[in-house]
Design a protein around this motif. Structure first.
Motif, PDB file in Angstrom:
ATOM      1  N   GLY A  96     -42.410  23.114   6.038  1.00 18.53           N
ATOM      2  CA  GLY A  96     -42.433  22.933   4.593  1.00 18.53           C
ATOM      3  C   GLY A  96     -43.721  22.284   4.126  1.00 18.53           C
ATOM      4  N   ALA A  97     -44.192  21.276   4.874  1.00 15.46           N
ATOM      5  CA  ALA A  97     -45.458  20.629   4.523  1.00 15.46           C
ATOM      6  C   ALA A  97     -46.621  21.609   4.634  1.00 15.46           C
ATOM      7  N   ARG A  98     -46.601  22.449   5.654  1.00 19.71           N
ATOM      8  CA  ARG A  98     -47.655  23.453   5.788  1.00 19.71           C
ATOM      9  C   ARG A  98     -47.605  24.466   4.634  1.00 19.71           C
ATOM     10  N   THR A  99     -46.384  24.795   4.190  1.00 22.86           N
ATOM     11  CA  THR A  99     -46.246  25.783   3.117  1.00 22.86           C
ATOM     12  C   THR A  99     -46.793  25.263   1.806  1.00 22.86           C
ATOM     13  N   ILE A 100     -46.447  24.020   1.451  1.00 22.25           N
ATOM     14  CA  ILE A 100     -46.913  23.502   0.156  1.00 22.25           C
ATOM     15  C   ILE A 100     -48.405  23.193   0.175  1.00 22.25           C
ATOM     16  N   ARG A 101     -48.983  23.026   1.373  1.00 20.35           N
ATOM     17  CA  ARG A 101     -50.444  22.863   1.467  1.00 20.35           C
ATOM     18  C   ARG A 101     -51.151  24.217   1.537  1.00 20.35           C
ATOM     19  N   GLU A 102     -50.387  25.299   1.431  1.00 18.56           N
ATOM     20  CA  GLU A 102     -50.896  26.672   1.416  1.00 18.56           C
ATOM     21  C   GLU A 102     -51.576  27.061   2.723  1.00 18.56           C
ATOM     22  N   GLU A 103     -51.157  26.432   3.822  1.00 16.99           N
ATOM     23  CA  GLU A 103     -51.708  26.795   5.117  1.00 16.99           C
ATOM     24  C   GLU A 103     -51.244  28.185   5.541  1.00 16.99           C
ATOM     25  N   LEU A 104     -50.015  28.543   5.194  1.00 11.76           N
ATOM     26  CA  LEU A 104     -49.512  29.862   5.557  1.00 11.76           C
ATOM     27  C   LEU A 104     -50.270  30.959   4.823  1.00 11.76           C
ATOM     28  N   ASP A 105     -50.620  30.712   3.549  1.00  9.93           N
ATOM     29  CA  ASP A 105     -51.428  31.682   2.812  1.00  9.93           C
ATOM     30  C   ASP A 105     -52.812  31.815   3.425  1.00  9.93           C
ATOM     31  N   ALA A 106     -53.359  30.709   3.891  1.00 10.77           N
ATOM     32  CA  ALA A 106     -54.670  30.755   4.541  1.00 10.77           C
ATOM     33  C   ALA A 106     -54.618  31.577   5.823  1.00 10.77           C
ATOM     34  N   LEU A 107     -53.528  31.449   6.577  1.00 14.43           N
ATOM     35  CA  LEU A 107     -53.382  32.252   7.789  1.00 14.43           C
ATOM     36  C   LEU A 107     -53.318  33.739   7.459  1.00 14.43           C
ATOM     37  N   ARG A 108     -52.599  34.067   6.383  1.00 17.64           N
ATOM     38  CA  ARG A 108     -52.487  35.483   6.002  1.00 17.64           C
ATOM     39  C   ARG A 108     -53.855  36.038   5.590  1.00 17.64           C
ATOM     40  N   VAL A 109     -54.651  35.223   4.879  1.00 13.07           N
ATOM     41  CA  VAL A 109     -55.991  35.652   4.484  1.00 13.07           C
ATOM     42  C   VAL A 109     -56.856  35.930   5.711  1.00 13.07           C
ATOM     43  N   LEU A 110     -56.661  35.128   6.762  1.00 17.70           N
ATOM     44  CA  LEU A 110     -57.427  35.309   7.998  1.00 17.70           C
ATOM     45  C   LEU A 110     -56.882  36.441   8.862  1.00 17.70           C
ATOM     46  N   GLY A 111     -55.805  37.086   8.423  1.00 20.75           N
ATOM     47  CA  GLY A 111     -55.223  38.182   9.179  1.00 20.75           C
ATOM     48  C   GLY A 111     -54.284  37.741  10.289  1.00 20.75           C
ATOM     49  N   ILE A 112     -53.806  36.520  10.211  1.00 24.47           N
ATOM     50  CA  ILE A 112     -52.884  35.978  11.220  1.00 24.47           C
ATOM     51  C   ILE A 112     -51.481  35.992  10.642  1.00 24.47           C
ATOM     52  N   ASN A 113     -50.540  36.542  11.393  1.00 30.97           N
ATOM     53  CA  ASN A 113     -49.148  36.595  10.958  1.00 30.97           C
ATOM     54  C   ASN A 113     -48.505  35.227  11.159  1.00 30.97           C
ATOM     55  N   PRO A 114     -48.085  34.536  10.077  1.00 35.13           N
ATOM     56  CA  PRO A 114     -47.474  33.206  10.236  1.00 35.13           C
ATOM     57  C   PRO A 114     -46.196  33.237  11.068  1.00 35.13           C
ATOM     58  N   ILE A 115     -45.460  34.347  11.009  1.00 32.94           N
ATOM     59  CA  ILE A 115     -44.249  34.447  11.826  1.00 32.94           C
ATOM     60  C   ILE A 115     -44.594  34.379  13.307  1.00 32.94           C
ATOM     61  N   GLN A 116     -45.617  35.144  13.692  1.00 30.40           N
ATOM     62  CA  GLN A 116     -46.009  35.180  15.096  1.00 30.40           C
ATOM     63  C   GLN A 116     -46.678  33.883  15.532  1.00 30.40           C
ATOM     64  N   ALA A 117     -47.451  33.269  14.650  1.00 32.14           N
ATOM     65  CA  ALA A 117     -48.211  32.085  15.032  1.00 32.14           C
ATOM     66  C   ALA A 117     -47.402  30.805  14.956  1.00 32.14           C
ATOM     67  N   LEU A 118     -46.433  30.726  14.023  1.00 35.32           N
ATOM     68  CA  LEU A 118     -45.725  29.462  13.786  1.00 35.32           C
ATOM     69  C   LEU A 118     -44.230  29.540  14.056  1.00 35.32           C
ATOM     70  N   VAL A 119     -43.581  30.630  13.620  1.00 36.86           N
ATOM     71  CA  VAL A 119     -42.125  30.706  13.725  1.00 36.86           C
ATOM     72  C   VAL A 119     -41.688  31.038  15.143  1.00 36.86           C
ATOM     73  N   VAL A 120     -42.297  32.044  15.757  1.00 34.35           N
ATOM     74  CA  VAL A 120     -41.889  32.457  17.105  1.00 34.35           C
ATOM     75  C   VAL A 120     -41.977  31.322  18.116  1.00 34.35           C
ATOM     76  N   PRO A 121     -43.076  30.555  18.175  1.00 39.61           N
ATOM     77  CA  PRO A 121     -43.111  29.437  19.138  1.00 39.61           C
ATOM     78  C   PRO A 121     -42.028  28.402  18.889  1.00 39.61           C
ATOM     79  N   ARG A 122     -41.702  28.150  17.625  1.00 39.27           N
ATOM     80  CA  ARG A 122     -40.685  27.149  17.321  1.00 39.27           C
ATOM     81  C   ARG A 122     -39.285  27.633  17.697  1.00 39.27           C
ATOM     82  N   VAL A 123     -39.014  28.909  17.456  1.00 42.64           N
ATOM     83  CA  VAL A 123     -37.706  29.468  17.828  1.00 42.64           C
ATOM     84  C   VAL A 123     -37.543  29.443  19.345  1.00 42.64           C
TER      85      VAL A 123
END
Length: 236
Positions: A96-123
């Motif tokens: 949630g902190a990463r989302t409100i700091r727009e880090e996930l949007d920055a990852l998408r701009v860089l062509g990085i899938n936030p699901i693959q980079a952040l969600v999959v490792p946590r699951v």
């Protein structure tokens, strides 16, 4: 999001460093609550069970009762409480902190899938830690039951040890581990979804964490009931 997570789970590249970090992170926030919950749960269950067994003259079966309680109920229930109350909330707050700091949007701009980079490792990390936690709770439950029964309720040590495998065997242990993996998977998916979909600034993060606790508790207790019923049918 859950479907995307399962797809990305088997698609390279894998975020190994993030997986290891999240495994340590979830284990660190969950280990102490696990130990503090496992001991009183065990003592209460064994104390009540042994009173009944003493009344009917079957104190030698206290080991069987302690084993089936620790493996089939105490382990999964404590895992539910800790994963929902400690692990999932910490995961949701972080995302949630990463989302409100727009880090996930920055990852998408860089062509990085936030699901693959952040969600999959946590699951994956939460699922692994849930397996380790239920194993730890089961061991603490059996050892605590032995100490309490032998030294406080004067059960014969040999009779207690002999009764451990009367009702519990490999199938029950396997069902216990499968339940723990499902708990970790479900809790982490709920936490990640609430974390990456948060809105409304810092207050929204707090609300998402609270909702994560409620939804995770509800989901995991329902899963526990269903999985226990299925496990009893399978191992019967």
């Amino acid at each position: 999001m859950s479907l995307d997570t399962f797809v990305q789970l088997f698609r390279p590249p894998w975020a190994w460093r993030e997986f290891l970090f999240q495994t340590w992170f979830v284990a660190r926030v969950s280990l102490a609550p696990t130990l503090m919950l496992a001991i009183p749960f065990t003592v209460l269950t064994v104390f009540t069970l042994n009173i009944l067994l003493f009344e009917i003259g079957a104190a030698d079966l206290s080991g069987a009762g302690a084993a089936i309680g620790a493996v089939t109920q105490i382990g999964p229930v404590v895992t539910v409480l800790v994963i929902a109350g400690a692990g999932a909330t910490a995961m949701c707050a972080d995302l949630g902190a990463r989302t409100i700091r727009e880090e996930l949007d920055a990852l998408r701009v860089l062509g990085i899938n936030p699901i693959q980079a952040l969600v999959v490792p946590r699951v994956a990390a939460a699922t692994l830690v849930a397996l380790m936690l239920t194993s730890l709770v089961t061991m603490v439950g059996v050892i605590g039951s032995f100490l309490f029964s032998v030294y406080f309720q004067h059960v014969t040590p040999g009779a207690f040890a002999a009764g451990l495998t009367l009702l519990v065997g490999t199938p029950e242990v396997i069902v216990n581990l499968i339940k723990a993996a499902i708990f970790g998977l479900t809790a982490s998916l709920i936490a990640c979804y609430k974390g990456i979909s948060v809105g409304g600034g810092p207050q929204g993060v707090g609300n998402a964490v609270n909702e994560t606790v409620v939804y995770t508790f509800l989901a995991l207790f329902v899963i526990n009931v269903i999985a226990t019923a299925v496990g009893v049918k399978v191992t019967a």
